[in-house]
Design a protein around this motif. Sequence first.
Motif, PDB file in Angstrom:
ATOM      1  N   LEU A  51       0.816  -1.215   0.000  1.00 28.97           N
ATOM      2  CA  LEU A  51       0.000   0.000   0.000  1.00 28.97           C
ATOM      3  C   LEU A  51       0.852   1.268   0.000  1.00 28.97           C
ATOM      4  O   LEU A  51       0.354   2.343  -0.324  1.00 28.97           O
ATOM      5  CB  LEU A  51      -0.940   0.002   1.199  1.00 28.97           C
ATOM      6  N   ALA A  52       2.111   1.138   0.365  1.00 30.25           N
ATOM      7  CA  ALA A  52       3.010   2.295   0.344  1.00 30.25           C
ATOM      8  C   ALA A  52       3.685   2.475  -1.010  1.00 30.25           C
ATOM      9  O   ALA A  52       4.472   3.405  -1.189  1.00 30.25           O
ATOM     10  CB  ALA A  52       4.075   2.139   1.435  1.00 30.25           C
ATOM     11  N   GLN A  53       3.378   1.599  -1.954  1.00 28.67           N
ATOM     12  CA  GLN A  53       3.977   1.666  -3.285  1.00 28.67           C
ATOM     13  C   GLN A  53       2.930   2.120  -4.308  1.00 28.67           C
ATOM     14  O   GLN A  53       1.748   2.230  -4.012  1.00 28.67           O
ATOM     15  CB  GLN A  53       4.552   0.294  -3.658  1.00 28.67           C
ATOM     16  N   TRP A  54       3.367   2.355  -5.533  1.00 30.36           N
ATOM     17  CA  TRP A  54       2.497   2.929  -6.565  1.00 30.36           C
ATOM     18  C   TRP A  54       1.516   1.981  -7.237  1.00 30.36           C
ATOM     19  O   TRP A  54       0.446   2.431  -7.699  1.00 30.36           O
ATOM     20  CB  TRP A  54       3.353   3.581  -7.647  1.00 30.36           C
ATOM     21  N   PRO A  55       1.772   0.669  -7.364  1.00 30.50           N
ATOM     22  CA  PRO A  55       0.882  -0.172  -8.178  1.00 30.50           C
ATOM     23  C   PRO A  55      -0.596  -0.188  -7.772  1.00 30.50           C
ATOM     24  O   PRO A  55      -1.458  -0.130  -8.664  1.00 30.50           O
ATOM     25  CB  PRO A  55       1.515  -1.565  -8.048  1.00 30.50           C
ATOM     26  N   PRO A  56      -0.952  -0.248  -6.468  1.00 34.90           N
ATOM     27  CA  PRO A  56      -2.393  -0.273  -6.152  1.00 34.90           C
ATOM     28  C   PRO A  56      -3.134   0.966  -6.650  1.00 34.90           C
ATOM     29  O   PRO A  56      -4.278   0.857  -7.120  1.00 34.90           O
ATOM     30  CB  PRO A  56      -2.409  -0.354  -4.617  1.00 34.90           C
ATOM     31  N   TYR A  57      -2.505   2.103  -6.575  1.00 35.07           N
ATOM     32  CA  TYR A  57      -3.162   3.353  -6.964  1.00 35.07           C
ATOM     33  C   TYR A  57      -3.194   3.500  -8.484  1.00 35.07           C
ATOM     34  O   TYR A  57      -4.174   4.012  -9.043  1.00 35.07           O
ATOM     35  CB  TYR A  57      -2.453   4.513  -6.283  1.00 35.07           C
ATOM     36  N   ALA A  58      -2.150   3.013  -9.144  1.00 38.68           N
ATOM     37  CA  ALA A  58      -2.176   3.001 -10.608  1.00 38.68           C
ATOM     38  C   ALA A  58      -3.260   2.050 -11.117  1.00 38.68           C
ATOM     39  O   ALA A  58      -3.911   2.322 -12.130  1.00 38.68           O
ATOM     40  CB  ALA A  58      -0.808   2.585 -11.147  1.00 38.68           C
ATOM     41  N   THR A  59      -3.463   0.937 -10.406  1.00 40.74           N
ATOM     42  CA  THR A  59      -4.521  -0.001 -10.775  1.00 40.74           C
ATOM     43  C   THR A  59      -5.882   0.667 -10.705  1.00 40.74           C
ATOM     44  O   THR A  59      -6.720   0.510 -11.604  1.00 40.74           O
ATOM     45  CB  THR A  59      -4.494  -1.231  -9.850  1.00 40.74           C
ATOM     46  N   ALA A  60      -6.126   1.417  -9.618  1.00 38.92           N
ATOM     47  CA  ALA A  60      -7.411   2.105  -9.460  1.00 38.92           C
ATOM     48  C   ALA A  60      -7.624   3.144 -10.557  1.00 38.92           C
ATOM     49  O   ALA A  60      -8.724   3.257 -11.123  1.00 38.92           O
ATOM     50  CB  ALA A  60      -7.471   2.760  -8.083  1.00 38.92           C
ATOM     51  N   VAL A  61      -6.584   3.898 -10.894  1.00 34.06           N
ATOM     52  CA  VAL A  61      -6.702   4.929 -11.937  1.00 34.06           C
ATOM     53  C   VAL A  61      -6.968   4.285 -13.296  1.00 34.06           C
ATOM     54  O   VAL A  61      -7.852   4.727 -14.052  1.00 34.06           O
ATOM     55  CB  VAL A  61      -5.421   5.786 -11.994  1.00 34.06           C
ATOM     56  N   ALA A  62      -6.237   3.227 -13.620  1.00 34.00           N
ATOM     57  CA  ALA A  62      -6.426   2.552 -14.901  1.00 34.00           C
ATOM     58  C   ALA A  62      -7.817   1.928 -14.987  1.00 34.00           C
ATOM     59  O   ALA A  62      -8.476   1.980 -16.040  1.00 34.00           O
ATOM     60  CB  ALA A  62      -5.351   1.478 -15.092  1.00 34.00           C
ATOM     61  N   GLY A  63      -8.273   1.342 -13.892  1.00 36.55           N
ATOM     62  CA  GLY A  63      -9.605   0.749 -13.874  1.00 36.55           C
ATOM     63  C   GLY A  63     -10.691   1.789 -14.081  1.00 36.55           C
ATOM     64  O   GLY A  63     -11.667   1.561 -14.806  1.00 36.55           O
ATOM     65  N   LEU A  64     -10.538   2.947 -13.432  1.00 33.85           N
ATOM     66  CA  LEU A  64     -11.513   4.021 -13.595  1.00 33.85           C
ATOM     67  C   LEU A  64     -11.519   4.529 -15.035  1.00 33.85           C
ATOM     68  O   LEU A  64     -12.588   4.761 -15.625  1.00 33.85           O
ATOM     69  CB  LEU A  64     -11.194   5.162 -12.635  1.00 33.85           C
ATOM     70  N   ALA A  65     -10.339   4.697 -15.622  1.00 35.18           N
ATOM     71  CA  ALA A  65     -10.248   5.146 -17.012  1.00 35.18           C
ATOM     72  C   ALA A  65     -10.913   4.142 -17.947  1.00 35.18           C
ATOM     73  O   ALA A  65     -11.642   4.529 -18.884  1.00 35.18           O
ATOM     74  CB  ALA A  65      -8.784   5.344 -17.407  1.00 35.18           C
ATOM     75  N   ALA A  66     -10.684   2.851 -17.708  1.00 32.83           N
ATOM     76  CA  ALA A  66     -11.298   1.820 -18.540  1.00 32.83           C
ATOM     77  C   ALA A  66     -12.816   1.872 -18.436  1.00 32.83           C
ATOM     78  O   ALA A  66     -13.529   1.747 -19.449  1.00 32.83           O
ATOM     79  CB  ALA A  66     -10.788   0.442 -18.116  1.00 32.83           C
ATOM     80  N   PHE A  67     -13.324   2.066 -17.226  1.00 30.20           N
ATOM     81  CA  PHE A  67     -14.773   2.131 -17.019  1.00 30.20           C
ATOM     82  C   PHE A  67     -15.381   3.330 -17.748  1.00 30.20           C
ATOM     83  O   PHE A  67     -16.408   3.213 -18.418  1.00 30.20           O
ATOM     84  CB  PHE A  67     -15.072   2.218 -15.524  1.00 30.20           C
ATOM     85  N   VAL A  68     -14.730   4.492 -17.636  1.00 31.42           N
ATOM     86  CA  VAL A  68     -15.238   5.705 -18.289  1.00 31.42           C
ATOM     87  C   VAL A  68     -15.234   5.537 -19.816  1.00 31.42           C
ATOM     88  O   VAL A  68     -16.203   5.893 -20.496  1.00 31.42           O
ATOM     89  CB  VAL A  68     -14.399   6.932 -17.876  1.00 31.42           C
ATOM     90  N   LEU A  69     -14.147   4.979 -20.351  1.00 29.80           N
ATOM     91  CA  LEU A  69     -14.067   4.763 -21.797  1.00 29.80           C
ATOM     92  C   LEU A  69     -15.118   3.765 -22.269  1.00 29.80           C
ATOM     93  O   LEU A  69     -15.703   3.924 -23.358  1.00 29.80           O
ATOM     94  CB  LEU A  69     -12.672   4.276 -22.176  1.00 29.80           C
ATOM     95  N   LEU A  70     -15.384   2.753 -21.458  1.00 29.59           N
ATOM     96  CA  LEU A  70     -16.408   1.773 -21.817  1.00 29.59           C
ATOM     97  C   LEU A  70     -17.787   2.423 -21.881  1.00 29.59           C
ATOM     98  O   LEU A  70     -18.568   2.157 -22.799  1.00 29.59           O
ATOM     99  CB  LEU A  70     -16.410   0.618 -20.816  1.00 29.59           C
ATOM    100  N   GLN A  71     -18.081   3.273 -20.907  1.00 29.02           N
ATOM    101  CA  GLN A  71     -19.378   3.963 -20.934  1.00 29.02           C
ATOM    102  C   GLN A  71     -19.493   4.831 -22.182  1.00 29.02           C
ATOM    103  O   GLN A  71     -20.559   4.917 -22.799  1.00 29.02           O
ATOM    104  CB  GLN A  71     -19.557   4.820 -19.667  1.00 29.02           C
ATOM    105  N   GLY A  72     -18.398   5.475 -22.574  1.00 25.81           N
ATOM    106  CA  GLY A  72     -18.404   6.274 -23.792  1.00 25.81           C
ATOM    107  C   GLY A  72     -18.652   5.413 -25.019  1.00 25.81           C
ATOM    108  O   GLY A  72     -19.387   5.810 -25.930  1.00 25.81           O
ATOM    109  N   ALA A  73     -18.056   4.224 -25.050  1.00 28.67           N
ATOM    110  CA  ALA A  73     -18.262   3.316 -26.181  1.00 28.67           C
ATOM    111  C   ALA A  73     -19.711   2.864 -26.259  1.00 28.67           C
ATOM    112  O   ALA A  73     -20.302   2.797 -27.349  1.00 28.67           O
ATOM    113  CB  ALA A  73     -17.337   2.106 -26.047  1.00 28.67           C
ATOM    114  N   LEU A  74     -20.313   2.566 -25.122  1.00 30.44           N
ATOM    115  CA  LEU A  74     -21.698   2.104 -25.103  1.00 30.44           C
ATOM    116  C   LEU A  74     -22.668   3.213 -25.499  1.00 30.44           C
ATOM    117  O   LEU A  74     -23.715   2.948 -26.093  1.00 30.44           O
ATOM    118  CB  LEU A  74     -22.047   1.559 -23.715  1.00 30.44           C
ATOM    119  N   ARG A  75     -22.326   4.460 -25.175  1.00 35.00           N
ATOM    120  CA  ARG A  75     -23.185   5.583 -25.578  1.00 35.00           C
ATOM    121  C   ARG A  75     -23.014   5.915 -27.053  1.00 35.00           C
ATOM    122  O   ARG A  75     -23.943   6.411 -27.692  1.00 35.00           O
ATOM    123  CB  ARG A  75     -22.866   6.823 -24.730  1.00 35.00           C
TER     124      ARG A  75
END
Length: 299
Positions: free
Chosen positions: A198-222
């Motif tokens: 939790l003191a390193q970068w990967p967990p937070y990068a995972t959350a950011v990438a996941g959020l970006a993927a979700f937002v892009l998916l919603q854009g694709a569906l619209r």
Amino acid sequence: MTALTVVLALLAALSNASASVFQRRAAAEEPPHGEGAAGALRVFGRLLRRPYWLAGALLLLASTVLQAAALAGGSLSLVQPLLTAELLFTLAVGSVVFGHRPDRRTWLAFTALAAGLALFLGTAAPSGARTTASPGRWLLAGAVALGVVAVVVLVARTVVGAPRAALLGLASAVSFACTAALLKEVMGRLGQGVGAVLAQWPPYATAVAGLAAFVLLQGALRAGTLAASQPALTLGDALTSVALGWALFQEQILLGVRVLPELIGVTLIGLGSVGLARAPSVSGAWDAPPARDEEAETG
């Protein structure tokens, strides 16, 4: 290719598919409550009391845990292609929940996707070498992936309809593959202890990438139909994951004389994805409770 990894990945796909169908069922039973934020909050408040919606939420959590466990013990280039089985499970679970039987064309698409997945993974035989990647590899792979997503999104802004949906689906696929790669990195570091991870970068990068993927998916569906975005999403995630597995974790797939059956497998996955994306149980034409439930409520 270990049996446990395959089982965990397929269970993750089944959980995610079931979550989508259950939450779709709950949403289909919910009457409109007006527009805007207030209406959305009212709908969400009612959904929280729907058993189907709550079951879907729990299944989404279970899917994340199962995917993480699969990535902890298996290669990225094996786990992510297996998750394309979500379309198959969506068809099966949707048929039961919404009470409709798929037609022959839908079953042909089902068979094509299943056969393509089995052919590709059986001939490619993905294997992993490392559980974590060096910072240099992450920097290079991350820059390339970010550049690809940025270019695809910029091009998508110049078109409309199905082309935009396909391009945003591809951008979402690359982002989902990066999320899975980052999740594998997190799981590979767990031996250092939860606090250290939790003191390193990967967990937070995972959350950011996941959020970006979700937002892009919603854009694709619209932007267009699922039939336009799903093939790019399905194949893009699988192929990007194979590339990231090679670039980051030194994973390998067998080539040589196996390239032809591998390409045939990828083609079948694409054709099956198109067919299943057009299936009513996947595309949304069955987004209504079975008639017998409605009669019971009015009776």
